[in-house]
Scaffold this active site. Sequence first.
Site, PDB file in Angstrom:
ATOM      1  N   TYR A  26     -23.703  -2.393  62.068  1.00 50.89           N
ATOM      2  CA  TYR A  26     -24.930  -2.071  61.331  1.00 50.89           C
ATOM      3  C   TYR A  26     -25.050  -0.617  60.887  1.00 50.89           C
ATOM      4  O   TYR A  26     -26.036  -0.259  60.247  1.00 50.89           O
ATOM      5  CB  TYR A  26     -26.149  -2.455  62.188  1.00 50.89           C
ATOM      6  CG  TYR A  26     -26.120  -3.902  62.622  1.00 50.89           C
ATOM      7  CD1 TYR A  26     -26.112  -4.929  61.680  1.00 50.89           C
ATOM      8  CD2 TYR A  26     -26.067  -4.255  63.972  1.00 50.89           C
ATOM      9  CE1 TYR A  26     -26.060  -6.259  62.066  1.00 50.89           C
ATOM     10  CE2 TYR A  26     -26.026  -5.588  64.369  1.00 50.89           C
ATOM     11  CZ  TYR A  26     -26.017  -6.586  63.409  1.00 50.89           C
ATOM     12  OH  TYR A  26     -25.962  -7.907  63.791  1.00 50.89           O
ATOM     13  N   ASN A  77     -33.506 -10.066  54.511  1.00 53.20           N
ATOM     14  CA  ASN A  77     -32.523 -10.011  55.597  1.00 53.20           C
ATOM     15  C   ASN A  77     -33.264 -10.554  56.805  1.00 53.20           C
ATOM     16  O   ASN A  77     -34.067  -9.846  57.422  1.00 53.20           O
ATOM     17  CB  ASN A  77     -32.024  -8.591  55.842  1.00 53.20           C
ATOM     18  CG  ASN A  77     -30.972  -8.563  56.956  1.00 53.20           C
ATOM     19  OD1 ASN A  77     -30.771  -9.553  57.665  1.00 53.20           O
ATOM     20  ND2 ASN A  77     -30.312  -7.430  57.110  1.00 53.20           N
ATOM     21  N   HIS A 103     -27.229  -9.116  54.071  1.00 48.31           N
ATOM     22  CA  HIS A 103     -26.857  -8.788  55.448  1.00 48.31           C
ATOM     23  C   HIS A 103     -26.053  -7.501  55.436  1.00 48.31           C
ATOM     24  O   HIS A 103     -25.152  -7.343  54.599  1.00 48.31           O
ATOM     25  CB  HIS A 103     -26.025  -9.903  56.083  1.00 48.31           C
ATOM     26  CG  HIS A 103     -26.769 -11.199  56.117  1.00 48.31           C
ATOM     27  ND1 HIS A 103     -27.765 -11.444  57.029  1.00 48.31           N
ATOM     28  CD2 HIS A 103     -26.706 -12.286  55.309  1.00 48.31           C
ATOM     29  CE1 HIS A 103     -28.276 -12.640  56.792  1.00 48.31           C
ATOM     30  NE2 HIS A 103     -27.662 -13.168  55.751  1.00 48.31           N
TER      31      HIS A 103
HETATM   32  C1  DQA Z   1     -27.776  -9.363  60.107  1.00 48.49           C
HETATM   33  C2  DQA Z   1     -26.710 -10.303  60.693  1.00 48.49           C
HETATM   34  C3  DQA Z   1     -27.317 -11.273  61.685  1.00 48.49           C
HETATM   35  O1  DQA Z   1     -26.311 -12.125  62.205  1.00 48.49           O
HETATM   36  C4  DQA Z   1     -27.939 -10.513  62.834  1.00 48.49           C
HETATM   37  O2  DQA Z   1     -28.559 -11.402  63.725  1.00 48.49           O
HETATM   38  C5  DQA Z   1     -28.889  -9.454  62.385  1.00 48.49           C
HETATM   39  C6  DQA Z   1     -28.551  -8.654  61.211  1.00 48.49           C
HETATM   40  C7  DQA Z   1     -27.141  -8.279  59.218  1.00 48.49           C
HETATM   41  O3  DQA Z   1     -27.877  -7.587  58.523  1.00 48.49           O
HETATM   42  O4  DQA Z   1     -25.926  -8.111  59.228  1.00 48.49           O
HETATM   43  O5  DQA Z   1     -29.894  -9.192  63.028  1.00 48.49           O
HETATM   44  O6  DQA Z   1     -28.661 -10.115  59.318  1.00 48.49           O
END
Ligand code: DQA
Length: 149
Positions: A26, A77, A103
């Site tokens: 992230y 998201n 994402h």
């Molecule tokens: C997410 C990917 C999801 O699998 C995860 O649960 C998230 C963030 C992303 O931005 O990559 O909370 O949506």
Amino acid sequence: MSSRARVEILHGANLEALGRRDASHYGTLGFDQLEQQISEWARELDLETRFFQTNHEGELLDHILRIEDTADGILINAGAWTHYSWALRDALEVAALPTMEVHLSDIANREDFRKVSVFEGLPTLVATIMGKGPAGYREALIRLKEELA
Ligand code: DQA
């Protein structure tokens, strides 16, 4: 569209914890910084934005069901809800607005449970952008603007 298109930016579970989550997926940007960055890109693209984040699924459903008159398009998201909240998919179907799924991480190349997206095949889904970090949001705004033109 003559006036500025209104984009609703929706963030689901745990996104507010950005900056404290696994940086290898992230990045290090905090959630407030991400929202600020999205606002700047939206301004450059002459888009109006409204932001909503919650860790409560029902709250997100309520919000989406009332979105109709206040937005022209949705950028979402949904965090982990992406992978199992069929109720969220149904709510977006009711909202019936062009929707971009974003994402930060590349969900197609992580754990198996992340490979499922409840948004797949949603009639209003314009496109899904994943694995591009914050820059994916800029791309999503551009796609949505084109869609709403
Ligand atoms: C997410 C990917 C999801 O699998 C995860 O649960 C998230 C963030 C992303 O931005 O990559 O909370 O949506």
